[in-house]
Design a protein around this motif. Sequence first.
Motif, mmCIF file in Angstrom:
data_model
loop_
_atom_site.group_PDB
_atom_site.id
_atom_site.type_symbol
_atom_site.label_atom_id
_atom_site.label_comp_id
_atom_site.label_asym_id
_atom_site.label_seq_id
_atom_site.Cartn_x
_atom_site.Cartn_y
_atom_site.Cartn_z
ATOM 1 N N LEU A 179 1.019 -1.095 0.029
ATOM 2 C CA LEU A 179 0.099 0.149 -0.121
ATOM 3 C C LEU A 179 0.868 1.162 0.179
ATOM 4 O O LEU A 179 0.656 2.378 -0.690
ATOM 5 C CB LEU A 179 -0.902 0.121 1.219
ATOM 6 C CG LEU A 179 -1.952 1.058 1.368
ATOM 7 C CD1 LEU A 179 -2.804 1.177 0.146
ATOM 8 C CD2 LEU A 179 -2.574 1.091 2.716
ATOM 9 N N THR A 180 1.998 1.319 0.766
ATOM 10 C CA THR A 180 2.885 2.433 0.781
ATOM 11 C C THR A 180 3.651 2.651 -0.506
ATOM 12 O O THR A 180 3.658 3.748 -1.147
ATOM 13 C CB THR A 180 3.771 2.090 1.907
ATOM 14 O OG1 THR A 180 3.343 1.935 3.174
ATOM 15 C CG2 THR A 180 4.819 3.408 2.001
ATOM 16 N N ASP A 181 4.096 1.301 -1.109
ATOM 17 C CA ASP A 181 4.603 1.547 -2.311
ATOM 18 C C ASP A 181 3.629 2.184 -3.580
ATOM 19 O O ASP A 181 4.001 2.881 -4.295
ATOM 20 C CB ASP A 181 5.152 0.136 -2.940
ATOM 21 C CG ASP A 181 6.155 -0.490 -2.083
ATOM 22 O OD1 ASP A 181 7.044 0.338 -1.251
ATOM 23 O OD2 ASP A 181 6.356 -1.789 -2.100
ATOM 24 N N LEU A 182 2.392 1.809 -3.201
ATOM 25 C CA LEU A 182 1.514 2.115 -4.367
ATOM 26 C C LEU A 182 1.570 3.666 -4.129
ATOM 27 O O LEU A 182 1.286 4.403 -5.119
ATOM 28 C CB LEU A 182 0.169 1.533 -4.296
ATOM 29 C CG LEU A 182 -1.033 1.958 -5.136
ATOM 30 C CD1 LEU A 182 -0.692 1.761 -6.410
ATOM 31 C CD2 LEU A 182 -2.180 0.864 -4.845
ATOM 32 N N VAL A 183 1.137 4.320 -2.804
ATOM 33 C CA VAL A 183 0.902 5.535 -2.610
ATOM 34 C C VAL A 183 2.120 6.420 -3.329
ATOM 35 O O VAL A 183 2.028 7.466 -3.537
ATOM 36 C CB VAL A 183 0.558 5.757 -1.186
ATOM 37 C CG1 VAL A 183 0.528 7.085 -0.540
ATOM 38 C CG2 VAL A 183 -0.806 4.937 -0.657
ATOM 39 N N VAL A 184 3.296 5.999 -2.825
ATOM 40 C CA VAL A 184 4.517 6.515 -3.181
ATOM 41 C C VAL A 184 4.502 6.806 -4.714
ATOM 42 O O VAL A 184 4.759 7.884 -5.391
ATOM 43 C CB VAL A 184 5.780 6.121 -2.924
ATOM 44 C CG1 VAL A 184 6.854 6.554 -3.448
ATOM 45 C CG2 VAL A 184 5.858 6.246 -1.304
ATOM 46 N N HIS A 185 4.179 5.621 -5.441
ATOM 47 C CA HIS A 185 4.090 5.569 -6.857
ATOM 48 C C HIS A 185 3.009 6.587 -7.670
ATOM 49 O O HIS A 185 3.329 7.535 -8.488
ATOM 50 C CB HIS A 185 3.741 4.314 -7.416
ATOM 51 C CG HIS A 185 3.506 4.098 -8.838
ATOM 52 N ND1 HIS A 185 4.174 4.248 -9.965
ATOM 53 C CD2 HIS A 185 2.165 3.950 -9.320
ATOM 54 C CE1 HIS A 185 3.354 4.238 -10.902
ATOM 55 N NE2 HIS A 185 2.154 3.960 -10.897
#
Length: 283
Positions: A234-240
């Motif tokens: 989820l964090t990776d997606l938000v950063v992306h």
Amino acid sequence: MIVEQFLQWITTANPEKRARATHALARAFFVSELSEDDCHAAEAAMTFLLDDPDVRVRFALCDVLAEEPEAPRHIVLGLLYDVDQISLEIVKKSPVLIDSELVDIVALRRKPFQMAVAGRSKVSASVAAAIAEVCEGVVCLELLANPGSVILPRTLYRLAERFGKLEAMQQALLQHPDLPIAARQLVIANMSDALGRKAVKKSFMIASEAKTASREARERATLSLIRHLPDEELTDLVVHLRDTHQMTTVLLLRAICAGQVDFFAEALALLAGVDRQRIMALL
């Protein structure tokens, strides 16, 4: 003694006979119980044969040594820089080549050699990363289709960055079991944009309508990806989404209206620089 006689004979034999004898000598080196002296003599003879003027003789040597893990390294490297017919066999098959050599081949040699590296029975993560960074799409598709390749999530994301607009690459990436969520979203975003452009080209919509429809399709697809995501993804997606300028007010409103509270909180925490637990408490 036999090897010495072989070296004396080979100077007068015709190329076809030399090729057959070379193949037999190379096979004997691996399958026969030679003495230590005979092994050294056979290795010296094979080294001598690297300079044979006829390509058939050198290819006979390559035919045996290409798949042998115990092949003398200096001979394999000599064959590696022979004519393309021989060199490609070594690149495709030889387990003697190390990763740094394969990376150099990917970086410095032509597409047929890059394809040969991508199609090897085993491709390490570092070699796969090099292919993803410098090779054309067709080579990268060969890599993705190879079951013996080790492709890390960051390499898959790089492929999505470079070739995410190519339909064949989109399909190949979406079928990969280790595709990270950020890369999956990037592929979906490119697919949505492509559909919008196609609608305009076919005169189904005007440009502004197609842009809006593409954005809405992309946001709905993105929110569908969020369900049941672990925190780290989820964090990776938000950063992306932030880094690719897709983190819009509309997307955040869609998320909260769809009950995606964790995503909404993660996005606010990232944008505001506040701890996520504090955001969740406020919500």
